[in-house]
Scaffold this active site. Structure first.
Site, PDB file in Angstrom:
ATOM      1  N   LYS A   1       0.832  -1.202   0.000  1.00  0.00           N
ATOM      2  CA  LYS A   1       0.000   0.000   0.000  1.00  0.00           C
ATOM      3  C   LYS A   1       0.869   1.255   0.000  1.00  0.00           C
ATOM      4  O   LYS A   1       0.639   2.183  -0.785  1.00  0.00           O
ATOM      5  CB  LYS A   1      -0.914   0.016   1.225  1.00  0.00           C
ATOM      6  CG  LYS A   1      -1.880   1.200   1.257  1.00  0.00           C
ATOM      7  CD  LYS A   1      -2.434   1.463   2.640  1.00  0.00           C
ATOM      8  CE  LYS A   1      -1.413   2.181   3.501  1.00  0.00           C
ATOM      9  NZ  LYS A   1      -1.979   2.637   4.794  1.00  0.00           N
TER      10      LYS A   1
ATOM     11  N   ASP B   1      -6.409   0.972   1.102  1.00  0.00           N
ATOM     12  CA  ASP B   1      -6.426   1.125   2.552  1.00  0.00           C
ATOM     13  C   ASP B   1      -7.797   0.698   3.063  1.00  0.00           C
ATOM     14  O   ASP B   1      -8.606   0.147   2.320  1.00  0.00           O
ATOM     15  CB  ASP B   1      -6.095   2.561   2.950  1.00  0.00           C
ATOM     16  CG  ASP B   1      -7.197   3.550   2.556  1.00  0.00           C
ATOM     17  OD1 ASP B   1      -8.162   3.139   1.869  1.00  0.00           O
ATOM     18  OD2 ASP B   1      -7.101   4.725   2.950  1.00  0.00           O
TER      19      ASP B   1
END
Length: 232
Positions: A120, A138
């Site tokens: 991420k 997320d």
């Protein structure tokens, strides 16, 4: 889900949040990497409060290595998991100096090898700092994608990312990432989503369920509070 529905979702979010952007304050790729590392299990608002002073004190990877670990820990102690994150930052800075001349690498495969930098974080850095299309998943992106049916309920984070990359045009990946975050952070919240005013309610599995439950509850309350008629 067909292409027309995906297009409807993307266009609706664009209309709602045309200025969606990365809300972590930073002035270069290195600061962004540190900020995203700090943001794990922490709000962007808190990270920005901490980095306002942090980025004044530390300008380069070398600066982070010139202080004891304990001092860096104190500088970021308002951040969750601050001890581990301080260790990751110093270890990352050491690698940046030894292997990359003090610069943040632009390649995704290199970024994910850095301490504290997962997929991420790497996606956020390459897309926002280097202009490479990417979708970082997320908690907001994952929640919204599953509620709207862009991904399955049981999909892993990586599976959600792959499905979004397949369904969203590549040149819209980065903007879609930001708009999904804004949609999840300010509209389709985890606990109190604004289903009653949501323009995507008709395709939202979670929203339909919540609205149906809410209506049933209101109907029951109406029955229980109704006053009985008095006999004349």
């Amino acid at each position: 889900m067909n292409a027309a529905t995906v297009r409807h979702i993307l266009d609706t979010m664009e209309a709602m949040f045309p200025d969606a952007h990365c809300e972590l304050n930073h002035s270069n790729a290195f600061e962004l990497t540190v900020a995203v590392l700090l943001s794990a299990q922490c709000t962007d608002e808190t990270v920005n409060k901490v980095t306002a002073d942090l980025f004044q004190k530390y300008k380069s990877p070398a600066d982070y290595l010139e202080v004891p670990l304990e001092e860096l820990e104190q500088d970021i102690r308002r951040i969750g998991l601050y001890r581990n994150k301080a260790k990751h930052i110093q270890n990352m800075c050491r690698i940046l100096i030894e292997q990359y001349g003090g610069d943040v690498p632009q390649e995704h495969d290199q970024l994910v090898t850095l301490p504290g930098v997962g997929r991420k974080t790497a996606n956020v850095v390459v897309s926002n700092a280097f202009g490479v299309p990417a979708i970082a998943v997320d908690t907001h992106v994952e929640r919204v994608s599953k509620r709207l049916g862009l991904a399955g309920w049981d999909d892993t984070v990586l599976e959600v990312e792959k499905k979004l990359m397949k369904r969203v045009p590549r040149d819209e990946w980065t903007l879609t990432h930001h708009r999904l975050i804004f949609f999840g952070r300010y509209h389709c919240k985890a606990q109190n989503p604004q289903c009653h005013i949501c323009p995507l309610l008709d395709i939202c599995r979670e929203g339909k369920k919540r609205m149906k439950t809410s209506q049933i509850r209101k109907d029951k309350e109406r029955v229980t509070t109704r006053k009985p008629k008095l006999n004349s």
